[in-house]
Write a protein that holds these residues in place. Structure first.
Motif, PDB file in Angstrom:
ATOM      1  N   UNK A   1      46.246  90.860  55.648  1.00 14.64           N
ATOM      2  CA  UNK A   1      45.553  91.282  56.897  1.00 14.64           C
ATOM      3  C   UNK A   1      46.518  91.795  57.904  1.00 14.64           C
ATOM      4  N   UNK A   2      45.682  92.814  58.466  1.00 14.75           N
ATOM      5  CA  UNK A   2      46.328  93.574  59.471  1.00 14.75           C
ATOM      6  C   UNK A   2      46.758  92.810  60.723  1.00 14.75           C
ATOM      7  N   UNK A   3      48.003  93.234  61.223  1.00 17.51           N
ATOM      8  CA  UNK A   3      48.744  92.428  62.275  1.00 17.51           C
ATOM      9  C   UNK A   3      49.417  91.360  61.900  1.00 17.51           C
ATOM     10  N   UNK A   4      49.585  90.582  60.765  1.00 17.01           N
ATOM     11  CA  UNK A   4      50.009  89.502  60.301  1.00 17.01           C
ATOM     12  C   UNK A   4      51.554  89.890  59.654  1.00 17.01           C
ATOM     13  N   UNK A   5      52.631  89.364  60.008  1.00  9.80           N
ATOM     14  CA  UNK A   5      53.986  89.548  59.537  1.00  9.80           C
ATOM     15  C   UNK A   5      54.073  88.841  58.282  1.00  9.80           C
ATOM     16  N   UNK A   6      54.084  89.652  57.149  1.00 10.47           N
ATOM     17  CA  UNK A   6      54.198  89.047  55.823  1.00 10.47           C
ATOM     18  C   UNK A   6      55.583  88.469  55.350  1.00 10.47           C
ATOM     19  N   UNK A   7      56.652  88.739  56.138  1.00 11.50           N
ATOM     20  CA  UNK A   7      57.902  88.120  56.118  1.00 11.50           C
ATOM     21  C   UNK A   7      58.220  86.763  56.861  1.00 11.50           C
ATOM     22  N   UNK A   8      57.326  85.704  56.218  1.00 13.04           N
ATOM     23  CA  UNK A   8      57.760  84.201  56.876  1.00 13.04           C
ATOM     24  C   UNK A   8      58.341  83.321  55.748  1.00 13.04           C
ATOM     25  N   UNK A  10      58.941  80.190  53.562  1.00 14.94           N
ATOM     26  CA  UNK A  10      58.032  79.167  52.584  1.00 14.94           C
ATOM     27  C   UNK A  10      57.045  78.281  53.184  1.00 14.94           C
ATOM     28  N   UNK A  11      57.626  77.406  53.857  1.00 15.68           N
ATOM     29  CA  UNK A  11      56.970  76.375  54.921  1.00 15.68           C
ATOM     30  C   UNK A  11      55.897  76.678  55.584  1.00 15.68           C
ATOM     31  N   UNK A  12      56.050  77.741  56.473  1.00 18.72           N
ATOM     32  CA  UNK A  12      55.312  78.389  57.332  1.00 18.72           C
ATOM     33  C   UNK A  12      54.170  79.014  56.784  1.00 18.72           C
ATOM     34  N   UNK A  13      54.710  79.658  55.338  1.00 20.30           N
ATOM     35  CA  UNK A  13      53.558  80.292  54.616  1.00 20.30           C
ATOM     36  C   UNK A  13      52.536  79.377  54.123  1.00 20.30           C
ATOM     37  N   UNK A  14      53.186  78.282  53.841  1.00 16.37           N
ATOM     38  CA  UNK A  14      52.347  77.164  53.165  1.00 16.37           C
ATOM     39  C   UNK A  14      51.208  76.376  53.967  1.00 16.37           C
ATOM     40  N   UNK A  15      51.656  76.429  55.166  1.00 19.50           N
ATOM     41  CA  UNK A  15      50.763  75.604  56.130  1.00 19.50           C
ATOM     42  C   UNK A  15      49.757  76.590  56.525  1.00 19.50           C
ATOM     43  N   UNK A  16      50.145  77.798  56.991  1.00 17.39           N
ATOM     44  CA  UNK A  16      49.368  78.818  57.536  1.00 17.39           C
ATOM     45  C   UNK A  16      48.232  79.200  56.736  1.00 17.39           C
TER      46      UNK A  16
END
Length: 116
Positions: A1-8, A10-16
């Motif tokens: 999605x535009x405007x989202x940082x893809x470099x996060x 693992x845990x943050x990606x899982x919950x977000x």
């Protein structure tokens, strides 16, 4: 999605990932696929199984019944088994799934200590 940082992380990606649908919580709940099944084993060797998998209409509408049979045994002191299954589509599917009307076969072998 535009405007989202893809470099996060693992845990943050899982919950977000539970809050990233454009339609909010209502759309997140539509993404849940419900599946369940039962298995009956007799003589500790033969198995009959069946199950169902239901997907929301807006997320693909791929709904299936699954049927299977299995056998488990011992051959030369090694446990092994063989399973067969078939998937039957329910209703008319919106998209074509590679799994509809498909057969599956699996072979399982438990390798034990051969020195005993």
């Amino acid at each position: 999605m535009a405007g989202k940082d893809p470099n996060i992380g693992v845990l943050r990606a899982l919950f977000s990932s539970f809050a990233d649908a454009p339609g909010g919580l209502k759309e997140e709940l539509r993404e849940i696929r419900f599946s369940g099944g039962l298995e009956y084993t007799f003589y500790q060797q033969f198995s009959l199984r069946g199950g169902v998998s239901i997907e929301n209409v807006t997320k693909g509408n791929r709904n299936f019944l699954g049927f299977g049979v299995g056998y488990s045994g011992i051959l030369n002191d090694q446990a092994w088994g063989m399973d067969f299954h078939y998937l039957v589509p329910l209703k008319t599917v919106t998209g074509v799934s590679p799994y509809q009307n498909s057969w599956g076969v699996s072979l399982k072998i438990a390798i034990r200590n051969l020195e005993d």
